[in-house]
Design a protein around this motif. Structure first.
Motif, PDB file in Angstrom:
ATOM      1  N   UNK A  36       2.731  12.102  -9.796  1.00 51.03           N
ATOM      2  CA  UNK A  36       2.236  13.473  -9.651  1.00 51.03           C
ATOM      3  C   UNK A  36       3.383  14.465  -9.802  1.00 51.03           C
ATOM      4  N   UNK A  37       4.512  14.187  -9.176  1.00 51.58           N
ATOM      5  CA  UNK A  37       5.665  15.075  -9.269  1.00 51.58           C
ATOM      6  C   UNK A  37       6.217  15.144 -10.688  1.00 51.58           C
ATOM      7  N   UNK A  38       6.123  14.018 -11.405  1.00 49.86           N
ATOM      8  CA  UNK A  38       6.630  13.980 -12.776  1.00 49.86           C
ATOM      9  C   UNK A  38       5.673  14.647 -13.761  1.00 49.86           C
ATOM     10  N   UNK A  39       4.449  14.926 -13.295  1.00 54.03           N
ATOM     11  CA  UNK A  39       3.457  15.556 -14.162  1.00 54.03           C
ATOM     12  C   UNK A  39       2.643  14.603 -14.990  1.00 54.03           C
ATOM     13  N   UNK A  40       2.866  13.277 -14.820  1.00 55.24           N
ATOM     14  CA  UNK A  40       2.145  12.303 -15.635  1.00 55.24           C
ATOM     15  C   UNK A  40       0.785  11.942 -15.046  1.00 55.24           C
ATOM     16  N   UNK A  41       0.515  12.363 -13.823  1.00 56.91           N
ATOM     17  CA  UNK A  41      -0.738  12.010 -13.166  1.00 56.91           C
ATOM     18  C   UNK A  41      -1.843  13.029 -13.430  1.00 56.91           C
TER      19      UNK A  41
ATOM     20  N   UNK B  20      -3.932  12.030  -4.309  1.00 54.43           N
ATOM     21  CA  UNK B  20      -4.524  12.352  -5.605  1.00 54.43           C
ATOM     22  C   UNK B  20      -5.123  13.755  -5.648  1.00 54.43           C
ATOM     23  N   UNK B  21      -5.321  14.345  -4.455  1.00 54.84           N
ATOM     24  CA  UNK B  21      -5.983  15.644  -4.346  1.00 54.84           C
ATOM     25  C   UNK B  21      -7.392  15.581  -4.936  1.00 54.84           C
TER      26      UNK B  21
ATOM     27  N   UNK C  93       0.847  -1.202   0.000  1.00 54.86           N
ATOM     28  CA  UNK C  93       0.000   0.000   0.000  1.00 54.86           C
ATOM     29  C   UNK C  93       0.878   1.246   0.000  1.00 54.86           C
ATOM     30  N   UNK C  94       1.896   1.235   0.843  1.00 48.65           N
ATOM     31  CA  UNK C  94       2.795   2.392   0.933  1.00 48.65           C
ATOM     32  C   UNK C  94       3.528   2.582  -0.388  1.00 48.65           C
ATOM     33  N   UNK C  95       3.988   1.488  -0.988  1.00 53.24           N
ATOM     34  CA  UNK C  95       4.673   1.579  -2.278  1.00 53.24           C
ATOM     35  C   UNK C  95       3.753   2.163  -3.344  1.00 53.24           C
TER      36      UNK C  95
ATOM     37  N   UNK D  93       2.177   6.794  -6.821  1.00 59.56           N
ATOM     38  CA  UNK D  93       1.219   7.814  -7.248  1.00 59.56           C
ATOM     39  C   UNK D  93       1.802   9.205  -7.043  1.00 59.56           C
ATOM     40  N   UNK D  94       2.447   9.414  -5.899  1.00 60.97           N
ATOM     41  CA  UNK D  94       3.067  10.713  -5.643  1.00 60.97           C
ATOM     42  C   UNK D  94       4.181  10.998  -6.647  1.00 60.97           C
ATOM     43  N   UNK D  95       4.929   9.964  -6.992  1.00 66.57           N
ATOM     44  CA  UNK D  95       6.013  10.118  -7.979  1.00 66.57           C
ATOM     45  C   UNK D  95       5.445  10.532  -9.327  1.00 66.57           C
TER      46      UNK D  95
END
Length: 307
Positions: A99-104, A146-147, A88-90, A95-97
């Motif tokens: 988001x930071x990369x802009x692909x989310x 995910x905001x 779950x943590x992974x 998902x956060x990664x």
């Protein structure tokens, strides 16, 4: 392992002992360190570290524990009562990664616009539509990363997620979400990616391919080949299955839930090429599967176009 086990192992490393509870008493990891490696001792109410524990812990556990703890702290998710599984943590970290990369961001906007259901979100990120049931802390963590303010209570989502591009040449329907989080290469090569949500294929009744060739990318396991692909083929008869180029993995060693079982007795040869039939027989014989995201998507399409 879950966070309770991970935290206990870290406390053993720091303090040399930790109070025993029901979760730790039933932990397969701790039992392995106790009974096989013999670097943990156990009394009726405590665990104690023994000679060799520090060395093993620093080699196998310390770095990832610090990584998980920092992530949970930075995102306001580190609470005493959380029971997140390590996977779950992974997933949250991935998902956060993205988001930071802009692909989310594009997917996030589609999730909000479609008023995605909790079951749809569960299938999207955890490959099981019921995984998030009764896991309010994990659901809240997903909303935070995910905001997204809320997920719909409807069980069936009817929205196809699309990663569009200029001048598309082909469409690839993906069983899983992974390829849609890596948009640069598909867009550069005119590949439009669709994600419908695994077995949730009813929405494909309304899919418009606009006359473009369409291909199917999936896990080469029992569910992907013997259940989902035939359902997809009925909805979109022109769709073609992409032949994988990823390395097979053992079903047992990866603790995979989709087992071949009576797949040996199901005949899908009529919708497979001779090469694909040969690959399936080999996977079944060796009790292996091929993970969708282990494939090189561009290479699969290039080989197909050269035939």
């Amino acid at each position: 392992m879950n966070w309770i086990e991970l935290r206990a192992l870290n406390n053993l490393y720091k303090n040399g002992e930790v109070k025993l509870n029901d979760t730790l008493a039933k932990s397969g990891e701790i039992n392995y360190l106790t009974n096989s490696l013999r670097i943990i001792d156990r009394s009726y109410n405590k665990l104690y570290s023994l000679d060799g524990y520090t060395e093993i812990y620093e080699k196998e556990y310390l770095e990832k524990y610090n990584c998980y703890e920092n992530f949970l702290l930075e995102n306001g998710l580190l609470r005493h009562q959380i029971r997140f599984e390590e996977n779950d943590i992974k997933t949250l970290m991935n998902i956060q990664c993205w988001k930071k990369e802009g692909t989310l961001e594009e997917l996030r906007k589609q999730i909000i616009a479609s008023d995605e259901s909790l079951r749809g979100i569960s299938l999207m990120f955890f490959k099981n539509d019921k995984y998030l049931d009764n896991k309010s802390s994990l659901v809240d963590a997903l909303k935070k990363i995910l905001e997204v303010e809320h997920f719909s209570n409807d069980r069936d989502q009817q929205y196809i997620y699309k990663l569009e591009c200029h001048n598309p040449k082909v469409i690839v329907l993906c069983e899983n979400l992974d390829f849609l989080t890596k948009p640069n290469k598909p867009r550069q090569h005119g590949i439009e990616l669709w994600y419908a949500g695994g077995k949730n294929v009813s929405k494909l009744d309304y899919a418009d391919t606009r006359g473009l060739p369409i291909y199917y990318s999936c896990d080469w396991d029992f569910d992907g080949l013997f259940i989902i692909y035939p359902l997809v083929k009925k909805k979109i008869p022109s769709i073609q299955l992409l032949t994988p180029n990823g390395s097979p993995r053992g079903i047992e060693e990866t603790e995979h839930n989709s087992r071949w079982g009576n797949g040996k007795d199901r005949n899908i040869d009529c919708i497979l090429t001779n090469q694909q039939q040969h690959i399936v027989r080999g996977l079944i014989y060796n009790n292996q599967w091929i993970i969708e995201e282990s494939n090189d998507l561009l290479n699969m399409l290039e080989i197909l176009s050269n035939k």
